[in-house]
Design a protein around this motif. Structure first.
Motif, short mmCIF file in Angstrom:
data_model
loop_
_atom_site.label_atom_id
_atom_site.label_comp_id
_atom_site.label_asym_id
_atom_site.label_seq_id
_atom_site.Cartn_x
_atom_site.Cartn_y
_atom_site.Cartn_z
N ALA A 51 0.82 -1.21 0.00
CA ALA A 51 0.00 0.00 0.00
C ALA A 51 0.86 1.26 0.00
O ALA A 51 0.50 2.27 -0.62
CB ALA A 51 -0.94 -0.01 1.21
N ASP A 52 2.01 1.21 0.71
CA ASP A 52 2.90 2.38 0.75
C ASP A 52 3.44 2.71 -0.64
O ASP A 52 3.54 3.88 -1.02
CB ASP A 52 4.06 2.13 1.71
N LEU A 69 6.06 -1.43 -10.82
CA LEU A 69 6.18 -1.74 -9.40
C LEU A 69 6.62 -3.18 -9.14
O LEU A 69 7.36 -3.45 -8.20
CB LEU A 69 4.85 -1.50 -8.68
N ILE A 70 6.16 -4.13 -9.97
CA ILE A 70 6.40 -5.54 -9.70
C ILE A 70 7.20 -6.14 -10.85
O ILE A 70 6.78 -6.07 -12.01
CB ILE A 70 5.06 -6.30 -9.55
N PRO A 71 8.36 -6.72 -10.55
CA PRO A 71 9.17 -7.34 -11.62
C PRO A 71 8.39 -8.45 -12.34
O PRO A 71 7.73 -9.27 -11.70
CB PRO A 71 10.37 -7.92 -10.86
N GLY A 72 8.45 -8.45 -13.66
CA GLY A 72 7.78 -9.47 -14.44
C GLY A 72 6.34 -9.18 -14.79
O GLY A 72 5.74 -9.88 -15.60
N GLN A 119 -6.60 3.62 -3.13
CA GLN A 119 -6.42 3.76 -1.68
C GLN A 119 -6.98 2.58 -0.90
O GLN A 119 -6.68 2.42 0.28
CB GLN A 119 -7.09 5.05 -1.19
N ASP A 120 -7.81 1.73 -1.53
CA ASP A 120 -8.40 0.58 -0.83
C ASP A 120 -7.53 -0.67 -0.91
O ASP A 120 -7.85 -1.68 -0.31
CB ASP A 120 -9.77 0.26 -1.42
N ILE A 121 -6.43 -0.61 -1.66
CA ILE A 121 -5.59 -1.79 -1.87
C ILE A 121 -4.52 -1.88 -0.78
O ILE A 121 -3.77 -0.93 -0.56
CB ILE A 121 -4.93 -1.76 -3.26
N GLU A 122 -4.44 -3.03 -0.13
CA GLU A 122 -3.41 -3.27 0.89
C GLU A 122 -2.14 -3.84 0.26
O GLU A 122 -1.03 -3.42 0.60
CB GLU A 122 -3.95 -4.24 1.94
#
Length: 288
Positions: A51-52, A69-72, A119-122
């Motif tokens: 979330a950060d 944000l996420i590799p792959g 904003q709702d995603i953890e």
């Protein structure tokens, strides 16, 4: 000009029973609905966004906020209007099934990621090796994206949180074209001053790029109330997005709402998880 209005309401619930769950929580890794195995057996390759990390993104569309944000994880924008099309997500490229898209599970249920406010995603986790295929069958052939939404905390005091941002968009450059006088001179030299082509040009000198484009301002607001009443954690959030496009009259407006209740009974042996999410969007797309 395309006018589009959509209303979406999603309600999900999960009832589960567990015995002495706290004693084995440290040694169990959970994926999907009711599927678990020892952490020693968890060989899944993938990545995770928190979330950060998502909180530092300015995009108001969840799929676009995952870019880089996420590799792959490949995030491909479908067009210039991100509010209408969102982004296409690829984990394993072109798979063996008719669909190239990965399986997206939000709190254990298959749904579209763009129905969520950022904003709702953890957290967002990506599974992309044989482990995900084994757990989810053919639907996992193109990879699996697991999304966990934020929830309240048991026994915590009520807390009110506000998130907001303001963005400014503008075109990077103008197309270099002839001015009106230059074009009239060109037509006159080509066809002659008394030609019908020259008479049709008129005497105005309008820069249409200045007339139809603008510097656009967008705002995004989200208010959350969370806490815990005895054995019932709760979280309620409402959001409002108003994003103007750089092309005059283009505009995107969205209202989102989310309710999560997670009561537990019989010393946490019976747990209920209730989710309700809704979205109302108005999209006015002005095509050049």
């Amino acid at each position: 000009i395309l006018m589009e209005k959509s209303i979406k309401l999603i309600i999900t619930g999960l009832l589960c029973s567990s015995i002495a769950a706290a004693q084995v929580a440290d040694s169990i890794q959970h994926y999907g609905r009711g599927i678990s195995f020892s952490k020693k057996e968890a060989t899944t390759a993938g990545g995770m966004a928190t979330a950060d990390e998502l909180g530092h993104r300015t995009s108001t569309v969840a799929s676009n906020a995952l870019f880089g944000l996420i590799p792959g994880l490949q995030v491909l924008q479908n067009g210039g209007n991100e509010w209408e099309n969102g982004a296409t997500l690829y984990v394993r490229g072109v798979g063996t099934t008719s669909s190239k898209s990965p399986l997206i599970l939000i709190d254990g249920y298959e749904r579209s990621i763009d129905n969520l406010a950022v904003q709702d995603i953890e957290s967002v986790s990506v599974l992309k090796d044989a482990a995900s295929l084994a757990l989810y069958g053919m639907r996992g052939a193109n990879g699996v994206i697991l999304i966990t939404t934020k929830k309240g905390e048991k026994g915590s005091r009520p807390r009110v949180t506000y998130d907001g941002n303001v963005s400014i968009s503008t075109k990077t450059k103008s197309i270099d074209v002839m001015g009106a006088d230059e074009y009239r001179n060109f037509v006159t030299d080509r066809f002659g001053a008394e030609s019908s082509a020259v008479k049709l040009l008129g005497k105005e000198n309008t820069d249409w790029q200045k007339e139809i484009f603008r510097t656009a301002v967008g705002t995004d607001h989200n208010i959350t109330v969370s806490g815990g009443l005895n054995n019932m954690p709760y979280r309620v959030s409402i959001g409002y997005t108003n994003q103007n496009g750089i092309l005059k009259t283009s505009k995107f407006e969205r209202y989102t709402g989310s309710v999560n209740l997670a009561p537990s009974f019989f010393e946490d042996h019976l747990n209920i998880n209730f989710n309700a999410k809704g979205m109302i969007s108005n999209n006015r797309f002005a095509d050049t």
